[in-house]
Enzyme design. Structure first.
Site, short mmCIF file in Angstrom:
data_model
loop_
_atom_site.label_atom_id
_atom_site.label_comp_id
_atom_site.label_asym_id
_atom_site.label_seq_id
_atom_site.Cartn_x
_atom_site.Cartn_y
_atom_site.Cartn_z
N GLU A 85 57.13 145.55 -26.85
CA GLU A 85 56.07 145.81 -25.76
C GLU A 85 54.76 146.88 -26.25
OE1 GLU A 85 55.97 144.60 -23.07
OE2 GLU A 85 57.92 143.34 -23.07
N GLU A 115 77.74 146.30 -36.95
CA GLU A 115 77.46 147.81 -36.81
C GLU A 115 78.09 148.68 -37.62
OE1 GLU A 115 80.55 149.82 -33.57
OE2 GLU A 115 79.00 148.35 -32.67
#
Length: 305
Positions: free
Chosen positions: A90, A121
């Site tokens: 964004e 992870e």
């Protein structure tokens, strides 16, 4: 550390705790469940207050690195990684920064940014390799996000970034997080047990989203990407944004709609240039010159060229 010890530590985290008062969750009415879900998220406010001072420090420190040409680099796995990717995506349209200036490094790579890759992870070496590929230096700021505060991918990445001299910031949802010990600045927002035990995309994820929103937004404000609360560096990439850009010029300068549109045309679509043109009563070329070297609108108006 033994596997048993690590397992015990994980089980003892607030974000992993099970609320005994919700043992009948699946038997409650939908109205009760909705009220529970809403009330759960009210607890996020208190968690954010806990991390507010550290967030202040992070905004100022990240801004200082970026003023020297550094980047804001997010590092996360699972939900935190995907939230980081959203925040990074964004920034270019909202604040006119190149895509390579705010970057999300997500466990599992491009796949992990859109789909669950839970095994990734634990791959600390992959985080180090990703930062190697980015060429992280002391100019950069690396922000690691993890609900537990002990995700191996994030811990290893923060250690590597700090060894390179980069600013390191930890965002975790437990107090005394392992990543807090690794990073220079530790933002801890202890959100506690989740409505569905261990599902940290809920309260923990909401807190992470707000922290990342605040961090990137306020860094951009400090970098002069706004004029007051107006996003004067936005990219006018479609009809809606062109209309918004014109309205921003009107709000910033008091100009009529026609005058704002004309200034934008002369400024080749740059809201920032159009604002300086109108407020400074100068040409587009002069306004662009004043805005050179990353000056804000206020600096450009004070500079006189």
């Amino acid at each position: 550390m033994t596997q048993a010890h690590d397992t015990a530590r994980l089980a003892g985290l607030g974000t992993e705790a099970v609320r005994p008062d919700l043992h009948d969750l699946d038997q409650r009415t939908t109205a009760d469940l909705v009220r529970l879900a809403i009330d759960e998220h009210l607890a996020v406010d208190a968690a954010l207050e806990h991390g507010a001072d550290a967030l202040v420090a992070a905004v100022d420190a990240v801004t200082e690195r970026m003023r020297r040409g550094g980047r804001l680099i997010y590092l996360g796995a699972g939900t935190p990684g995907r939230l980081a990717a959203l925040d990074a995506a964004e920034c270019p349209p909202t604040y006119g920064v190149p895509p390579e200036v705010v970057v999300a490094v997500v466990a599992g790579g491009a796949v992990g940014a859109v789909r669950s890759t839970e095994h990734s992870e634990d791959e600390g070496d992959a985080a180090v390799a990703a930062l190697d590929e980015l060429g992280v230096t002391e100019a950069d700021a690396v922000v690691g996000i993890t609900a537990s505060g002990r995700t191996p991918y994030v811990v290893a990445g923060l250690r590597s970034a700090r060894a390179r001299g980069a600013l390191t910031v930890s965002v975790a949802n437990n107090q005394g997080a392992e990543t807090s010990d690794v990073a220079e600045i530790a933002i801890e927002t202890p959100t506690g047990p989740e409505l569905v035990a261990g599902s940290t995309r809920l309260k923990a994820g909401t807190a992470q989203k707000i922290v990342l929103n605040a961090l990137s937004t306020l860094v951009m404000v400090r970098l002069g990407k706004t004029f007051g609360n107006l996003m004067v560096d936005l990219a006018l990439a479609n009809g809606k944004l062109r209309d918004r850009g014109r309205r921003i010029v009107e709000a910033a300068t008091g100009a009529s709609s026609d005058a704002a549109a004309a200034a934008l045309e002369q400024a080749e679509g740059s809201v920032k240039v159009a604002v300086v043109m109108l407020l400074g009563d100068v040409s587009a070329a002069d306004a662009a010159g004043r805005l050179a070297l990353g000056r804000s609108v206020r600096e450009a108006l004070r500079s006189g060229g």
